[in-house]
Design an enzyme around this catalytic site. Structure first.
Site, PDB file in Angstrom:
ATOM      1  N   LYS A   1      -1.222  -9.483   3.072  1.00  0.00           N
ATOM      2  CA  LYS A   1      -0.493  -9.005   4.251  1.00  0.00           C
ATOM      3  C   LYS A   1      -1.346  -7.978   4.974  1.00  0.00           C
ATOM      4  O   LYS A   1      -2.015  -7.163   4.329  1.00  0.00           O
ATOM      5  CB  LYS A   1       0.841  -8.388   3.812  1.00  0.00           C
ATOM      6  CG  LYS A   1       1.604  -7.690   4.937  1.00  0.00           C
ATOM      7  CD  LYS A   1       3.040  -7.390   4.545  1.00  0.00           C
ATOM      8  CE  LYS A   1       3.263  -6.124   3.757  1.00  0.00           C
ATOM      9  NZ  LYS A   1       2.881  -4.883   4.466  1.00  0.00           N
TER      10      LYS A   1
ATOM     11  N   GLU B   1       9.392  -4.129  10.260  1.00  0.00           N
ATOM     12  CA  GLU B   1       9.723  -2.796   9.728  1.00  0.00           C
ATOM     13  C   GLU B   1      10.272  -1.869  10.806  1.00  0.00           C
ATOM     14  O   GLU B   1       9.665  -1.677  11.870  1.00  0.00           O
ATOM     15  CB  GLU B   1       8.475  -2.158   9.087  1.00  0.00           C
ATOM     16  CG  GLU B   1       8.772  -0.750   8.576  1.00  0.00           C
ATOM     17  CD  GLU B   1       7.813  -0.243   7.523  1.00  0.00           C
ATOM     18  OE1 GLU B   1       6.887  -0.966   7.150  1.00  0.00           O
ATOM     19  OE2 GLU B   1       8.033   0.909   7.074  1.00  0.00           O
TER      20      GLU B   1
ATOM     21  N   ASP C   1       0.837  -1.206   0.000  1.00  0.00           N
ATOM     22  CA  ASP C   1       0.000   0.000   0.000  1.00  0.00           C
ATOM     23  C   ASP C   1       0.876   1.262   0.000  1.00  0.00           C
ATOM     24  O   ASP C   1       0.352   2.376  -0.079  1.00  0.00           O
ATOM     25  CB  ASP C   1      -1.016  -0.010   1.148  1.00  0.00           C
ATOM     26  CG  ASP C   1      -0.388  -0.096   2.514  1.00  0.00           C
ATOM     27  OD1 ASP C   1       0.857  -0.137   2.612  1.00  0.00           O
ATOM     28  OD2 ASP C   1      -1.144  -0.119   3.514  1.00  0.00           O
ATOM     29  N   SER C   2       2.202   1.085   0.017  1.00  0.00           N
ATOM     30  CA  SER C   2       3.107   2.212  -0.237  1.00  0.00           C
ATOM     31  C   SER C   2       2.822   2.824  -1.601  1.00  0.00           C
ATOM     32  O   SER C   2       3.258   3.942  -1.890  1.00  0.00           O
ATOM     33  CB  SER C   2       4.570   1.757  -0.161  1.00  0.00           C
ATOM     34  OG  SER C   2       4.777   0.588  -0.931  1.00  0.00           O
TER      35      SER C   2
HETATM   36  O1  KIV Z   1       3.559  -1.155   1.544  1.00  0.00           O
HETATM   37  C1  KIV Z   1       4.751  -1.493   1.561  1.00  0.00           C
HETATM   38  O2  KIV Z   1       5.544  -1.179   0.684  1.00  0.00           O
HETATM   39  C2  KIV Z   1       5.198  -2.287   2.687  1.00  0.00           C
HETATM   40  C3  KIV Z   1       6.681  -2.408   2.867  1.00  0.00           C
HETATM   41  C4  KIV Z   1       7.194  -1.157   3.477  1.00  0.00           C
HETATM   42  C5  KIV Z   1       7.044  -3.592   3.666  1.00  0.00           C
HETATM   43  O3  KIV Z   1       4.425  -2.771   3.448  1.00  0.00           O
END
Ligand code: KIV
Length: 258
Positions: free
Chosen positions: A108, A177, A41-42
Site C-alpha cells: 500500500k 482515511e 506504518d502506524s
Molecule cells: O498505517 C496504518 O495503520 C494505516 C491505517 C491507518 C489505514 O495506513
C-alpha cells in the site's frame, strides 16, 4: 487478487481489516477470521514510539512484515511502503518487491494522482497494490496535523479523482482515511474496487482500524472515531502492579494467584 476483491464488492461482502505488527497479533487476527492484516506504518507510533509515521524505515517495515507473515495462514497480508520509499517508479518497484519477498501479499502507498506513475510501475510488475486516499498520515507535517479531509470543494474533487485513478490503474482496494462520511459514500459508489474506510463513515465497503485503538493498548493517543472494545493497557497496568507488590512484599512472583 484484484478480481477477488472486485467480486467481493459486487456481492456486497464487507471487508474487515486490522493492523498487525507482530507474530502473536497476526496469529490472533488470522484465527479470528480477519480479511486483511495490515502491517501499517502506524507501527512507528504504536510500537516504536515515534511522533508520527514519517520516520519509519524500510528495514523496520521488513522486520515487522516477516513477523506477521509467520503468524498468518489465510488472511491477505498488506504491507505499507513507508514515507520516502516510493519517490520514483524504480524505487517504488524495488521496495515493493522487498515487502513481497518478506511475506506480504500486497503493498500500500499513500496518494492517488501524485504517485500514479509509481502505482502503475508496481502493478506493471504484477505486484498487488492497495491505494490510500483522504487524510494521508505520511503528509501530516505539511498538512499541519491530523484533520478530516473533503470539507472543501477542492479537497472533495481531489479525493474522488485520486480514488478513480487508483481504481482504473488496477488497485485491489482503496483505504479511505478520515474523510466526511458523504465523501466516503461517494468514493464507494464511484469506484469498481472495495473502499476500506477509517474514520470515514459507515458507507465504505469495509473498515480498518489500528489494532491498538480496538484493544485499548495505546491509550496515550486515540483518534476520536475509534471506540476501543477492550482495555489491554489497563489490564497490563493492573497485572504489572500486582507483580511488583507480590515481589516486594513476599518475594514470590506468584503470590496471590490461586
Ligand atoms: O498505517 C496504518 O495503520 C494505516 C491505517 C491507518 C489505514 O495506513
Amino acid at each position: 487478487m484484484r478480481q477477488s476483491f472486485v467480486s467481493r464488492k459486487a456481492c456486497g461482502e464487507r471487508l474487515a481489516c486490522l493492523t498487525a505488527y507482530d507474530y502473536p497479533t497476526a496469529r490472533i487476527l488470522d484465527e479470528a477470521g480477519i480479511d486483511v492484516a495490515l502491517v501499517g506504518d502506524s507501527l512507528g507510533m504504536v510500537v516504536l514510539g515515534y511522533e508520527d509515521t514519517t520516520s519509519v524505515t524500510m528495514a523496520e517495515m521488513l522486520h515487522h512484515t516477516r513477523a506477521v507473515s509467520r503468524g498468518v495462514q489465510r488472511a491477505v497480508i498488506l504491507a505499507d511502503l513507508p514515507c520516502g520509499s516510493y519517490d520514483n517508479p524504480a524505487e517504488a518497484v524495488g521496495n515493493a518487491r522487498l515487502l513481497i519477498d518478506a511475506g506480504a501479499d500486497a503493498v500500500k502507498l499513500e496518494g492517488g494522482l501524485a504517485v500514479i506513475e509509481q502505482v502503475r510501475a508496481i502493478l506493471g510488475e504484477g505486484i498487488a497494490l492497495f491505494g490510500h486516499v483522504g487524510m494521508l498520515p505520511q503528509h501530516v507535517r505539511e498538512d499541519g496535523g491530523y484533520r478530516k479531509k473533503g470539507k472543501t470543494d477542492a479537497e472533495h474533487a481531489a479525493i474522488l479523482a485520486d480514488a478513480e485513478a487508483l481504481s482504473e490503474a488496477g488497485a485491489c482496494a482503496i483505504i479511505v482515511e478520515s474523510v466526511k462520511s458523504s465523501v466516503g459514500r461517494e468514493v464507494t459508489e464511484l469506484v469498481a474496487v472495495p473502499t476500506i474506510g477509517i474514520g470515514s463513515g459507515g458507507r465504505c465497503d469495509g473498515q480498518v482500524l489500528v489494532i491498538d485503538d480496538l484493544l485499548g493498548s495505546f491509550p496515550w493517543f486515540r483518534p476520536g472515531f475509534a471506540r476501543p472494545r477492550a482495555d489491554l493497557a489497563g489490564e497490563a497496568l493492573r497485572a504489572v502492579g500486582e507483580f511488583i507488590v507480590a515481589v516486594k512484599q513476599t518475594g514470590d512472583p506468584n503470590h496471590g494467584i490461586d
